[in-house]
Design a protein around this motif. Structure first.
Motif, PDB file in Angstrom:
ATOM      1  N   LYS A 178      -7.834   5.518  12.486  1.00  0.00           N
ATOM      2  CA  LYS A 178      -6.530   5.328  11.853  1.00  0.00           C
ATOM      3  C   LYS A 178      -5.458   6.241  12.447  1.00  0.00           C
ATOM      4  O   LYS A 178      -4.296   5.851  12.570  1.00  0.00           O
ATOM      5  CB  LYS A 178      -6.644   5.563  10.344  1.00  0.00           C
ATOM      6  CG  LYS A 178      -7.337   4.444   9.582  1.00  0.00           C
ATOM      7  CD  LYS A 178      -7.336   4.745   8.091  1.00  0.00           C
ATOM      8  CE  LYS A 178      -7.995   3.626   7.298  1.00  0.00           C
ATOM      9  NZ  LYS A 178      -8.007   3.938   5.840  1.00  0.00           N
ATOM     10  N   ILE A 179      -5.840   7.462  12.782  1.00  0.00           N
ATOM     11  CA  ILE A 179      -4.857   8.382  13.360  1.00  0.00           C
ATOM     12  C   ILE A 179      -4.838   8.258  14.887  1.00  0.00           C
ATOM     13  O   ILE A 179      -4.245   9.076  15.570  1.00  0.00           O
ATOM     14  CB  ILE A 179      -5.127   9.839  12.942  1.00  0.00           C
ATOM     15  CG1 ILE A 179      -6.479  10.327  13.479  1.00  0.00           C
ATOM     16  CG2 ILE A 179      -5.049   9.990  11.431  1.00  0.00           C
ATOM     17  CD1 ILE A 179      -6.739  11.806  13.212  1.00  0.00           C
TER      18      ILE A 179
ATOM     19  N   PHE B 218      -1.359  16.258  11.813  1.00  0.00           N
ATOM     20  CA  PHE B 218      -0.212  15.809  12.602  1.00  0.00           C
ATOM     21  C   PHE B 218       0.606  16.997  13.121  1.00  0.00           C
ATOM     22  O   PHE B 218       1.150  16.946  14.224  1.00  0.00           O
ATOM     23  CB  PHE B 218       0.667  14.887  11.763  1.00  0.00           C
ATOM     24  CG  PHE B 218       0.050  13.539  11.492  1.00  0.00           C
ATOM     25  CD1 PHE B 218      -0.814  12.965  12.413  1.00  0.00           C
ATOM     26  CD2 PHE B 218       0.319  12.847  10.324  1.00  0.00           C
ATOM     27  CE1 PHE B 218      -1.394  11.725  12.189  1.00  0.00           C
ATOM     28  CE2 PHE B 218      -0.245  11.607  10.086  1.00  0.00           C
ATOM     29  CZ  PHE B 218      -1.107  11.038  11.012  1.00  0.00           C
TER      30      PHE B 218
ATOM     31  N   GLU C 252     -11.270   7.231   9.807  1.00  0.00           N
ATOM     32  CA  GLU C 252     -10.006   7.961   9.809  1.00  0.00           C
ATOM     33  C   GLU C 252      -9.593   8.360  11.219  1.00  0.00           C
ATOM     34  O   GLU C 252      -8.405   8.392  11.541  1.00  0.00           O
ATOM     35  CB  GLU C 252     -10.114   9.207   8.920  1.00  0.00           C
ATOM     36  CG  GLU C 252      -9.988   8.924   7.445  1.00  0.00           C
ATOM     37  CD  GLU C 252      -8.682   8.237   7.101  1.00  0.00           C
ATOM     38  OE1 GLU C 252      -7.607   8.827   7.386  1.00  0.00           O
ATOM     39  OE2 GLU C 252      -8.717   7.131   6.556  1.00  0.00           O
TER      40      GLU C 252
ATOM     41  N   LYS D  50       2.187  13.496  16.443  1.00  0.00           N
ATOM     42  CA  LYS D  50       2.068  12.107  16.011  1.00  0.00           C
ATOM     43  C   LYS D  50       1.296  11.304  17.065  1.00  0.00           C
ATOM     44  O   LYS D  50       1.453  11.526  18.257  1.00  0.00           O
ATOM     45  CB  LYS D  50       3.451  11.487  15.813  1.00  0.00           C
ATOM     46  CG  LYS D  50       4.230  12.072  14.640  1.00  0.00           C
ATOM     47  CD  LYS D  50       3.630  11.652  13.310  1.00  0.00           C
ATOM     48  CE  LYS D  50       4.476  12.170  12.149  1.00  0.00           C
ATOM     49  NZ  LYS D  50       3.934  11.745  10.839  1.00  0.00           N
TER      50      LYS D  50
ATOM     51  N   SER E 178      -7.167   8.597  17.210  1.00  0.00           N
ATOM     52  CA  SER E 178      -7.814   9.663  17.957  1.00  0.00           C
ATOM     53  C   SER E 178      -8.883   9.072  18.874  1.00  0.00           C
ATOM     54  O   SER E 178      -9.619   8.174  18.464  1.00  0.00           O
ATOM     55  CB  SER E 178      -8.457  10.671  17.004  1.00  0.00           C
ATOM     56  OG  SER E 178      -9.204  11.634  17.712  1.00  0.00           O
TER      57      SER E 178
ATOM     58  N   ARG F 294      -4.081  15.573   6.229  1.00  0.00           N
ATOM     59  CA  ARG F 294      -3.515  14.664   7.235  1.00  0.00           C
ATOM     60  C   ARG F 294      -2.202  15.225   7.792  1.00  0.00           C
ATOM     61  O   ARG F 294      -1.948  15.135   9.005  1.00  0.00           O
ATOM     62  CB  ARG F 294      -3.301  13.279   6.621  1.00  0.00           C
ATOM     63  CG  ARG F 294      -2.938  12.224   7.649  1.00  0.00           C
ATOM     64  CD  ARG F 294      -2.784  10.852   7.030  1.00  0.00           C
ATOM     65  NE  ARG F 294      -4.061  10.241   6.729  1.00  0.00           N
ATOM     66  CZ  ARG F 294      -4.444   9.861   5.519  1.00  0.00           C
ATOM     67  NH1 ARG F 294      -3.656  10.063   4.483  1.00  0.00           N
ATOM     68  NH2 ARG F 294      -5.614   9.296   5.338  1.00  0.00           N
TER      69      ARG F 294
END
Length: 236
Positions: free
Chosen positions: A107-108, A149, A104, A154, A110, A145
């Motif tokens: 995915k974001i 954000f 994850e 974003k 980071s 999630r």
């Protein structure tokens, strides 16, 4: 009649031929190459020069697959001497939650795996007790999630996370807290995702703690979970 013709034709194809000196002249079998066990084939076997040691099955050549499965999680704490103290092991669900959290984080977009990513991993695994407790209290993956954000903004569209985003200091302390808590209990069971969730809660300045607070998690709920993991035989 047709069967008889076919039999005759087959006989003509496979029948050996002789020249005027009465020596065998090999003929090509239209139905396929002659068998190595054919008594007539022995006289020409040397001329074929086949190196059977190099014959390999006609299979696609793929590089060997090397896989390693980890049954523990990163820790800054050295494992104690096995003769004096048994080091607790993480449950399979906790290990899977950690792996999902790392994914994850990518995915974001980071650059690191923080407490907020570990929190998402717990919820994505879905079958562990901590995730069920969170959902029962209205804390879902989508809400987590969204809060991430709001907190971090974003992600940059053109940024790509490393394959294994390194742990933040807060995330590492959360893992170490879970290990310490299990050692204090004296129980021989595994370190569970509930230990991991409470470890995240101890890091009050971390994004994971802030997300949990924004979604209604508090000290009362933490105490409820702590009383559960303190019971002998608690499992994910």
């Amino acid at each position: 009649m047709a069967a008889q013709s076919l039999s005759t034709a087959s006989t003509r194809i496979t029948r050996p031929e002789y020249n005027h000196t009465n020596k065998y002249v090999p003929t090509r079998n239209a139905l396929g190459p002659p068998s190595l066990q054919n008594s007539w084939f022995g006289s020409i076997a040397i001329k074929l020069s086949i190196n059977f040691s190099n014959v390999r099955p006609f299979l696609p050549k793929y590089p060997p697959i090397k896989a390693a499965v980890s049954f523990s999680l990163p820790t800054a704490k050295p494992e104690p001497d096995a003769s004096t103290e048994k080091f607790p092991k993480w449950s399979s669900k906790a290990i899977k939650s950690f792996a999902m959290g790392e994914l994850e984080a990518r995915k974001i977009k980071s650059p690191t795996t923080g407490t907020e990513a570990l929190l998402m991993g717990i919820l994505i695994e879905g079958t562990n007790f901590a995730s069920k407790f969170l959902r029962a209290n209205g804390i879902t993956l989508l809400k987590v999630r969204d809060e991430i954000f709001k907190l971090n903004g974003k992600p940059d569209l053109y940024f790509f996370s490393p394959e294994h985003p390194p742990l933040t200091e807060a995330a590492q302390r959360a893992l170490d807290w879970a290990i310490d808590e299990k050692l204090k209990s004296g129980d021989n069971g595994e370190i569970t995702t509930t230990h991991l969730l409470l470890g995240i809660w101890t890091q009050e300045e971390s994004p994971g703690y802030k997300v949990l607070t924004a979604l209604g998690f508090n000290n009362e709920k933490a105490k409820e979970l702590h009383s559960l993991i303190s019971e002998p035989g608690f499992v994910d």
